[in-house]
Design a protein around this motif. Structure first.
Motif, short mmCIF file in Angstrom:
data_model
loop_
_atom_site.label_atom_id
_atom_site.label_comp_id
_atom_site.label_asym_id
_atom_site.label_seq_id
_atom_site.Cartn_x
_atom_site.Cartn_y
_atom_site.Cartn_z
N GLY A 75 142.33 69.34 -4.66
CA GLY A 75 142.10 70.51 -3.83
C GLY A 75 142.92 71.64 -4.39
N ARG A 76 142.50 72.87 -4.09
CA ARG A 76 143.27 74.01 -4.57
C ARG A 76 143.16 75.16 -3.59
N LEU A 77 144.06 76.11 -3.76
CA LEU A 77 144.07 77.33 -2.97
C LEU A 77 143.85 78.52 -3.87
N VAL A 78 143.04 79.44 -3.42
CA VAL A 78 142.89 80.73 -4.09
C VAL A 78 143.25 81.79 -3.06
N GLY A 79 143.53 82.99 -3.52
CA GLY A 79 143.86 84.06 -2.59
C GLY A 79 144.93 84.98 -3.15
N ASP A 80 145.55 85.75 -2.26
CA ASP A 80 146.53 86.73 -2.72
C ASP A 80 147.96 86.19 -2.78
N GLY A 81 148.18 84.96 -2.33
CA GLY A 81 149.51 84.36 -2.42
C GLY A 81 150.48 84.85 -1.36
N SER A 82 150.00 85.64 -0.41
CA SER A 82 150.87 86.19 0.60
C SER A 82 150.30 86.01 2.01
N TYR A 84 146.46 85.89 2.58
CA TYR A 84 145.08 85.38 2.59
C TYR A 84 144.93 84.25 1.58
N PHE A 85 144.50 83.12 2.08
CA PHE A 85 144.34 81.93 1.26
C PHE A 85 142.99 81.30 1.59
N TYR A 86 142.39 80.70 0.59
CA TYR A 86 141.13 79.99 0.79
C TYR A 86 141.22 78.61 0.15
N VAL A 87 140.90 77.61 0.94
CA VAL A 87 140.87 76.24 0.44
C VAL A 87 139.60 76.11 -0.40
N GLN A 88 139.74 75.59 -1.58
CA GLN A 88 138.64 75.54 -2.53
C GLN A 88 138.58 74.18 -3.20
N ASP A 89 137.38 73.72 -3.49
CA ASP A 89 137.16 72.53 -4.33
C ASP A 89 137.91 71.28 -3.87
N VAL A 90 137.86 70.99 -2.59
CA VAL A 90 138.42 69.72 -2.14
C VAL A 90 137.37 68.65 -2.43
N ILE A 91 137.70 67.78 -3.36
CA ILE A 91 136.76 66.74 -3.79
C ILE A 91 137.51 65.41 -3.85
N VAL A 92 136.92 64.40 -3.26
CA VAL A 92 137.47 63.04 -3.32
C VAL A 92 136.40 62.13 -3.90
N ALA A 121 149.63 83.52 8.07
CA ALA A 121 148.64 83.57 6.99
C ALA A 121 147.26 83.20 7.52
N PHE A 122 146.25 83.82 6.95
CA PHE A 122 144.86 83.47 7.22
C PHE A 122 144.44 82.49 6.14
N VAL A 123 143.96 81.31 6.55
CA VAL A 123 143.46 80.31 5.61
C VAL A 123 142.01 80.04 5.97
N GLY A 124 141.12 80.34 5.04
CA GLY A 124 139.70 80.15 5.28
C GLY A 124 139.11 79.13 4.33
N LEU A 125 137.88 78.74 4.60
CA LEU A 125 137.18 77.81 3.74
C LEU A 125 135.72 77.77 4.13
N PHE A 126 134.91 77.25 3.24
CA PHE A 126 133.54 76.86 3.53
C PHE A 126 133.51 75.34 3.43
N ALA A 127 132.95 74.69 4.45
CA ALA A 127 132.92 73.23 4.47
C ALA A 127 131.51 72.71 4.25
N SER A 128 131.41 71.64 3.48
CA SER A 128 130.14 70.93 3.40
C SER A 128 129.92 70.26 4.76
N PRO A 129 128.68 70.01 5.14
CA PRO A 129 128.42 69.43 6.46
C PRO A 129 129.21 68.15 6.73
N GLU A 130 129.35 67.30 5.72
CA GLU A 130 130.06 66.04 5.94
C GLU A 130 131.57 66.22 6.06
#
Length: 160
Positions: A75-82, A84-92, A121-130
């Motif tokens: 998993g990783r985080l993208v964003g401005d580092g202060s 706004y953060f977005y959870v990205q590419d969480v894959i198992v 901090a605001f942490v956002g993400l897009f989730a797959s249905p599962e």
């Protein structure tokens, strides 16, 4: 990005009750590790592997789950580092999906946000249905009238 030595975690398979030892390492996956996990979950079409290295390099933080020497989750985080953060590419990897690794990976990323963010901090993400239930268990909320937000996105093609 280099982190501390990997930490050991014990995960319990929710179906079999089997306990498995994993290590969580505070680092980004390599391009080949990312590709192998994406391939394992049939997500190769989600990424451009000509530029994924550049994308990974621009990440704020990463964490990988290891079973022995094999990367079985990321998993990783993208964003401005202060703020706004977005959870990205969480894959198992499918062989490890019932062990709660996605939760452990995201918790690890959120702990880091809590240490570095100077204010809420605001942490956002897009989730797959599962994966919606995983994120709801971690207190992520669906955007609705109460949140006064609507998740939106757009693709922008490169210009010559």
């Amino acid at each position: 990005m280099t982190g501390a030595a990997p930490s050991r975690v014990h995960a319990v398979d929710r179906h079999t009750g089997r306990v498995t030892d994993y290590q969580l390492a505070d680092r980004l996956p390599t391009v080949s590790e990312h590709r192998a996990l994406a391939e394992a979950v049939d997500w190769l079409d989600h990424f451009d592997y000509n530029s994924i290295g550049q994308s990974l390099d621009a990440s704020q933080r990463g964490v990988v789950a290891l079973s022995g020497d094999d990367v079985v989750g990321m998993g990783r985080l993208v964003g401005d580092g202060s703020h706004y953060f977005y959870v990205q590419d969480v894959i198992v990897h499918p062989d490890h999906t019932d062990a709660g690794l996605a939760t452990l990976l995201v918790e690890r990323l959120l702990e880091w946000v809590g240490r570095v963010a100077p204010a809420t901090a605001f942490v956002g993400l897009f989730a797959s249905p599962e994966a919606v239930g995983v994120y709801e268990d971690l207190r992520f909320e669906r955007a609705d009238d109460r949140a006064q937000m609507t998740g939106m996105y757009r693709f922008v093609e490169p210009t010559p």
